[in-house]
Design an enzyme around this catalytic site. Structure first.
Site, PDB file in Angstrom:
ATOM      1  CE  LYS A   1     -12.098  -6.630   2.003  1.00 49.74           C
ATOM      2  NZ  LYS A   1     -10.723  -5.799   1.973  1.00 49.74           N
TER       3      LYS A   1
ATOM      4  CB  SER B   1      -4.572  -6.476   4.411  1.00 47.87           C
ATOM      5  OG  SER B   1      -4.017  -5.110   4.361  1.00 47.87           O
TER       6      SER B   1
ATOM      7  NE  ARG C   1      -2.485  -8.489  -4.022  1.00 48.21           N
ATOM      8  CZ  ARG C   1      -3.254  -8.409  -2.988  1.00 48.21           C
ATOM      9  NH1 ARG C   1      -2.870  -8.069  -1.759  1.00 48.21           N
ATOM     10  NH2 ARG C   1      -4.446  -8.997  -3.301  1.00 48.21           N
TER      11      ARG C   1
ATOM     12  CG  HIS D   1      -1.880  -1.037   1.251  1.00 45.71           C
ATOM     13  ND1 HIS D   1      -2.066  -1.709   2.408  1.00 45.71           N
ATOM     14  CD2 HIS D   1      -2.878  -1.259   0.277  1.00 45.71           C
ATOM     15  CE1 HIS D   1      -3.310  -2.713   2.328  1.00 45.71           C
ATOM     16  NE2 HIS D   1      -3.589  -2.243   1.025  1.00 45.71           N
TER      17      HIS D   1
END
Length: 163
Positions: free
Chosen positions: A45, A132, A94, A21
């Site tokens: 979440k 994360s 990613r 990040h």
């Protein structure tokens, strides 16, 4: 004639903020006049860390960047862009799964906020597995996360001071 300021927004849950990040924030700060890092509430979440703690880590990790501000926001990302006057939405990719997801989200956000452009940064190769989710998994087993997160996260967790 060229005094237009370009504002970008980089939203995320940041539970916790990772070096991936931070890398994207730093790269964005080089390209845009002003970057707003939005720590979002994500009803989809369950976060491990409080909103207050996540925001503090983001602020600490970005303290060296003069043109970056960090805010909490509850609502749609497209609405946050309107609220903060952002022209560009920053996202990180990613892998192929991220790419497909971000493409879909870019279409949705543009339908909500016409004219909003999404700019995706490919993660630096050495940070491809820095997420994360991976950090939270390592934390469950008391494993070292120092290669994945900024020092502010490690220090807070070592002191047992999460809020």
């Amino acid at each position: 004639k060229f005094n237009m300021k370009i504002v970008a927004i980089y939203p995320g849950t940041f539970d916790p903020i990772t070096l991936g990040h931070v890398n994207i924030i730093e790269r964005s700060a080089r390209l845009f006049d002003h970057v707003v890092v939005v720590v979002s509430y994500n009803r989809e979440k369950t976060t491990l860390f409080s909103d207050k703690q996540r925001l503090q880590w983001v602020k600490d990790a970005c303290a060296h960047l003069e043109n970056v501000e960090c805010q909490l926001y509850d609502g749609l990302v497209a609405d946050a862009c309107k609220t903060f006057g952002a022209d560009v939405l920053i996202r990180g990719i990613r892998n192929g799964v991220d790419s497909e997801y971000e493409q879909n989200m870019a279409y949705m956000n543009q339908s909500i906020a016409p004219g909003l452009d999404t700019l995706c940064f490919f993660t630096d190769n050495e940070l491809r597995y820095c997420s994360s989710s991976n950090v939270r998994e390592l934390l469950k087993f008391d494993l070292d996360i120092s290669s994945l997160v900024p020092n502010c996260v490690v220090e807070t967790l070592n002191q047992g001071e999460t809020k």
